[in-house]
Write a protein that holds these residues in place. Sequence first.
Motif, short mmCIF file in Angstrom:
data_model
loop_
_atom_site.label_atom_id
_atom_site.label_comp_id
_atom_site.label_asym_id
_atom_site.label_seq_id
_atom_site.Cartn_x
_atom_site.Cartn_y
_atom_site.Cartn_z
N ALA A 15 0.83 -1.21 0.00
CA ALA A 15 0.00 0.00 0.00
C ALA A 15 0.87 1.26 0.00
O ALA A 15 0.61 2.20 -0.77
CB ALA A 15 -0.93 0.00 1.21
N GLU A 34 10.78 3.06 5.36
CA GLU A 34 10.53 1.61 5.43
C GLU A 34 11.53 0.98 6.39
O GLU A 34 12.73 1.20 6.26
CB GLU A 34 10.64 1.02 4.02
CG GLU A 34 10.77 -0.50 3.96
CD GLU A 34 9.59 -1.25 4.58
OE1 GLU A 34 8.43 -0.89 4.34
OE2 GLU A 34 9.86 -2.21 5.34
N ALA A 53 -3.30 -13.46 -4.45
CA ALA A 53 -4.31 -13.43 -5.51
C ALA A 53 -4.65 -11.97 -5.81
O ALA A 53 -5.02 -11.21 -4.92
CB ALA A 53 -5.55 -14.18 -5.07
N ARG A 108 4.64 -11.70 -4.24
CA ARG A 108 4.62 -10.51 -3.38
C ARG A 108 5.89 -9.66 -3.54
O ARG A 108 5.82 -8.44 -3.67
CB ARG A 108 4.48 -10.94 -1.91
CG ARG A 108 4.37 -9.78 -0.93
CD ARG A 108 4.43 -10.27 0.50
NE ARG A 108 3.23 -10.97 0.93
CZ ARG A 108 2.17 -10.37 1.48
NH1 ARG A 108 2.17 -9.08 1.67
NH2 ARG A 108 1.13 -11.09 1.85
N LEU A 132 9.84 3.56 11.95
CA LEU A 132 9.19 4.55 12.81
C LEU A 132 9.19 4.01 14.23
O LEU A 132 8.73 2.89 14.49
CB LEU A 132 7.74 4.79 12.36
CG LEU A 132 6.97 5.77 13.27
CD1 LEU A 132 7.44 7.20 13.04
CD2 LEU A 132 5.47 5.66 13.06
N ASP A 303 -3.51 -2.70 5.85
CA ASP A 303 -3.54 -3.58 7.03
C ASP A 303 -3.40 -2.80 8.34
O ASP A 303 -3.88 -3.25 9.38
CB ASP A 303 -2.41 -4.62 6.95
CG ASP A 303 -2.81 -5.83 6.13
OD1 ASP A 303 -3.81 -5.74 5.38
OD2 ASP A 303 -2.12 -6.87 6.23
#
Length: 453
Positions: A15, A34, A53, A108, A132, A303
């Motif tokens: 995302a 990240e 999927a 992925r 973070l 998420d």
Amino acid sequence: MRAEKKITIIGAGLAGALLAILLARKGWTVEVFERRPDPRLAGYEGGRSINLALAERGLHALRLAGLTEAVMAQAVMMRGRMVHSADGGTQLLRYGKDDSEVIWSVHRGRLNISLLDAAEAAGATIRFNARLDRVDFNAKTFRLINDHDRRDEVRDFAVLIGADGAGSALRQAMSGKVALNEHFAPLGHGYKELEIPPADDGGFRIEPNALHIWPRGGYMCIALPNTEKTFTVTLFLPNEGDPSFATLPDVAAAHAFFARDFADTLPLVPEFDADWTNNPIGSLSTLYLDHWHLDGRAVLLGDAAHAMVPFHGQGMNCAFEDCIALARHIEEAGNWAEAFAAFEAERRPNAEAIQAMALENYVEMRDRVDDVDFLLQRQLERVLAERHPGRFVPRYTMVSFMRVPYATAFERGKIQRQLLIDATRGLRDIAQVDLEAADDMVRTRLSSLVTTS
Ligand code: FAD
């Protein structure tokens, strides 16, 4: 808002990277932090579900990001569920009406890398090894830690967007300022991944263009194909009870369990012992929050806002839809608080709907796909979908092949399910169904479905 043009995204997973593309392309200054190393240099540290999927909602997002070609070149089509019964029999249950309604298995790590490349090409800056740690919302600063050399730094922000996944550190920081009322509902079942390697001739060992399911009542295995001609098998099993992960303390017990319940899967996994020993048991939960944003200072998506169980294959698809919605609200709103509130108002009911459908789908996949009543209802569903296009649309179609709001799919799905039960009650064969009565039910219970493109 344009005066404070800098947008800070926490998390460069699926995302975070997509949102960076969408916003950078609109001219915003986007910085992304990240926690992991750059997967293009260090290899992908996935940690879970090697493949995913991808359905229409995710595909739509990739089209907007200009990534369809790159991603689809590496995707394997899945036409439907290949159900493997306990007696070894197989049956393909198509997802849609034909090959225009299929889902795709994507890797992925490779998908993440395509998104990162595109985000940088669009002008976003991405800092890796930057976790973070904490946020001072009054001073509008945040602290980052490099987990490799333990160095830290404090930076300022205009707005923070949390795309840092189910264990979100931004969510944790926000909870000190706003009553998020965080609730993690554990499924009580975990998962473990195994691998089916290519066949001796280099091809796939089982039908490649399907999502394989071995339903066994309270638990199941599934397998998704990879372009390397392998399959990633996932066992979903309760954590407690019998059988459960608790009753499989070692590889010998696991082997015996597979030999009994997944006798046709076991020979396909030659490295069973190593896979079982080396791959962790993943946990599965649904995350509910009362709020997704802290006024105009911070907002959560994907998420971090609404982790769900993976049984509809929609977590990423839904997260991608979030990104499109948030980018649109940021463009349209007069200020950040308005943008974040409008985003939450649009997306939270839809996230809750797909969370509920994902939980329901687990029962359907593990327990119902080889059930006689279910198969008859599915046959009638097809017939009614053909007789009433645009009015009776199977729920799976609305979720996976259209972009109808999830909440609409959920509500119409309930009506349709009851209709199918009513029309097939006590019957064994599709020829026995009173189709005219079923047509009447469709006309009286369902309005025509208004779609957006
Ligand atoms: P994530 O992908 O978790 O990304 C979060 C990123 O934030 C990561 O890169 C992480 O390293 C980073 N991060 C975390 N903490 C910090 C921090 N403190 N500071 C900086 N960075 C941080 N979805 C589908 O659509 N289809 C499927 O078939 C499917 N199958 C699944 C199978 C399994 C077994 C599981 C567990 C999930 C599956 N999902 C599927 C769901 C999908 O994986 C998630 O919904 C999706 O990854 C969510 O994307 P995200 O970017 O919100 O979070």
